[in-house]
Design an enzyme around this catalytic site. Sequence first.
Site, PDB file in Angstrom:
ATOM      1  N   TYR A 257      -6.266  40.411  12.111  1.00  0.00           N
ATOM      2  CA  TYR A 257      -6.569  41.548  12.980  1.00  0.00           C
ATOM      3  C   TYR A 257      -7.720  42.340  12.397  1.00  0.00           C
ATOM      4  O   TYR A 257      -7.706  42.682  11.219  1.00  0.00           O
ATOM      5  CB  TYR A 257      -5.331  42.445  13.108  1.00  0.00           C
ATOM      6  CG  TYR A 257      -5.533  43.636  14.007  1.00  0.00           C
ATOM      7  CD1 TYR A 257      -5.711  43.465  15.379  1.00  0.00           C
ATOM      8  CD2 TYR A 257      -5.547  44.930  13.499  1.00  0.00           C
ATOM      9  CE1 TYR A 257      -5.896  44.562  16.208  1.00  0.00           C
ATOM     10  CE2 TYR A 257      -5.730  46.039  14.329  1.00  0.00           C
ATOM     11  CZ  TYR A 257      -5.902  45.841  15.686  1.00  0.00           C
ATOM     12  OH  TYR A 257      -6.088  46.920  16.508  1.00  0.00           O
TER      13      TYR A 257
ATOM     14  N   ASP B 235     -12.562  41.890   5.354  1.00  0.00           N
ATOM     15  CA  ASP B 235     -11.991  43.056   6.015  1.00  0.00           C
ATOM     16  C   ASP B 235     -10.878  43.580   5.108  1.00  0.00           C
ATOM     17  O   ASP B 235      -9.770  43.060   5.092  1.00  0.00           O
ATOM     18  CB  ASP B 235     -11.457  42.680   7.398  1.00  0.00           C
ATOM     19  CG  ASP B 235     -10.871  43.885   8.130  1.00  0.00           C
ATOM     20  OD1 ASP B 235     -10.803  44.976   7.518  1.00  0.00           O
ATOM     21  OD2 ASP B 235     -10.479  43.732   9.306  1.00  0.00           O
TER      22      ASP B 235
ATOM     23  N   LYS C 255      -8.060  53.008   6.570  1.00  0.00           N
ATOM     24  CA  LYS C 255      -6.732  53.407   6.086  1.00  0.00           C
ATOM     25  C   LYS C 255      -6.767  54.318   4.841  1.00  0.00           C
ATOM     26  O   LYS C 255      -7.055  55.494   4.986  1.00  0.00           O
ATOM     27  CB  LYS C 255      -5.849  52.169   5.937  1.00  0.00           C
ATOM     28  CG  LYS C 255      -5.718  51.481   7.307  1.00  0.00           C
ATOM     29  CD  LYS C 255      -4.641  50.449   7.465  1.00  0.00           C
ATOM     30  CE  LYS C 255      -4.469  50.120   8.929  1.00  0.00           C
ATOM     31  NZ  LYS C 255      -4.838  48.780   9.337  1.00  0.00           N
TER      32      LYS C 255
HETATM   33  C1  LIG Z   1      -5.757  48.492  10.641  1.00  0.00           C
HETATM   34  C2  LIG Z   1      -6.764  47.428  10.519  1.00  0.00           C
HETATM   35  C3  LIG Z   1      -7.963  47.470  11.246  1.00  0.00           C
HETATM   36  C4  LIG Z   1      -8.239  48.501  12.304  1.00  0.00           C
HETATM   37  O1  LIG Z   1      -8.311  49.792  11.797  1.00  0.00           O
HETATM   38  P1  LIG Z   1      -8.122  51.028  12.825  1.00  0.00           P
HETATM   39  O2  LIG Z   1      -8.387  52.219  11.958  1.00  0.00           O
HETATM   40  O3  LIG Z   1      -6.708  50.917  13.311  1.00  0.00           O
HETATM   41  O4  LIG Z   1      -9.101  50.864  13.915  1.00  0.00           O
HETATM   42  C5  LIG Z   1      -8.919  46.517  10.986  1.00  0.00           C
HETATM   43  N1  LIG Z   1      -8.706  45.549  10.073  1.00  0.00           N
HETATM   44  C6  LIG Z   1      -7.566  45.464   9.378  1.00  0.00           C
HETATM   45  C7  LIG Z   1      -7.402  44.390   8.355  1.00  0.00           C
HETATM   46  C8  LIG Z   1      -6.549  46.388   9.591  1.00  0.00           C
HETATM   47  O5  LIG Z   1      -5.402  46.275   8.922  1.00  0.00           O
END
Ligand SMILES: *Cc1c(COP(=O)(O)O)cnc(C)c1O
Length: 430
Positions: free
Chosen positions: A144, A239, A267
């Site tokens: 994701y 990511d 985060k």
């Molecule tokens: C949470 C998450 C996102 C998206 O971040 P948001 O602040 O919710 O838009 C992207 N990549 C990873 C790996 C994530 O865990």
Amino acid sequence: MQITRSKILFEKAKNYIPGGVNSPVRAFRAVGGDPIFIKKADGAFIYDEDDNAYIELINSWGPMILGHNNPMIKEAVIKAMENGTSFGAPTAREIEIAELITQMVPSVEKIRMVNSGTEATMSAIRVARGFTGKDKFIKMEGHYHGHGDSFLISAGSGAITMGAPDSPGVTKGTAKDTLLAPYNDLVAIENLVTANKNEIAALILEPVPGNMGLVLPKEGYLEGLRKICDKEGIVLIFDEVMTGFRLAKGGAQELFGVTPDMTTLGKIIGGGLPVGAYGGKKEIMEHVSPSGPVYQAGTLSGNPIAMAAGLTMLQYLNSHPETYLQLNEIGDKLTTGINQSLSKLGLKYTLNHLGSMYSLFFTDKEIFDFASAKQSDTVLFGKYFQAMLKRGIYLAPSQFESLFLSTSLTDELIAKVLQANEESLMEIHS
Ligand SMILES: *Cc1c(COP(=O)(O)O)cnc(C)c1O
């Protein structure tokens, strides 16, 4: 059944907000029942509108690594508020946080702040395309990267939970440039690269995926990706929105010793406020506007309040490396205890664990990619989730999520979680 305040609020919310929630992962669709509405949080606990207390094992999906309502962060936010909430002009604090991040994550030589992880990954892909002049990119099944169009193809997290890893509204034109590969399979990457020779701008992945439940990279996998990307001139993007500042101060790239070309963060970086960032090699980041032609902007980017919270969080983590030993110890105690209960009860479920992240999969199979993760018994997980909630433990309401532990979990609280876990496992098998 007793009518709770959460229930009343949820019914009302559904009139005005799609599904009653502002992010699908918050709904309890996959585990049954209705979401609980939260009034406040402190340390290891969150409290719902009916004044029930829960021990937290998600921590706002990762950011609250020091527990809720941390006094240092609270103080920094209040202090920053006194000088105004947004200027739309550069501030000294933005340099301070940028400099600190480049020290903590050395592969990030230059960085741009945004407001969410979604913005970070969308922008990173655009920059990688602008830098290479190529259109396609590789993403892993079940990973994701936020809700940007080109990532909602075999997407993890809420998308799998809701049974819609491929979202309507994403055009075929967009989808055709996203190439999919199974995680932990280097041969699949070699094949994609051969079939799309000189057309691939980037390979993006969660180095340690947590959005299909926690899955670990096989020995040599990340190194193998690095080699392929070097050979083919593909921008390797980690990511680390989830793993950054969590698995180590420098994220998964520090822990595994593999250096990406670009990194996306989110985060923890905002200390609980909405912040994301992307960065990487100077030569790539120099393509970002206004130093280069790749456009990316944000009215509230680098917001002074958000920067104050994030800077305080990162300064603490940077100057207290023992935090990671403490988090690892908490993770070890908890997962050792869960494994002991599983063997005592004769259950062979798979527990994936790394540092302060873990997932208990309701299957006896090894979980190493999206296909294996999907073998889990999600109905059984739903029962386990409810059994834990009833005992005051708040888990992520989906099998396909990692849990995130905070430093506020004391031995006493860990013992409570373990007791609830054993009772819950017994309950769902009785
Ligand atoms: C949470 C998450 C996102 C998206 O971040 P948001 O602040 O919710 O838009 C992207 N990549 C990873 C790996 C994530 O865990």
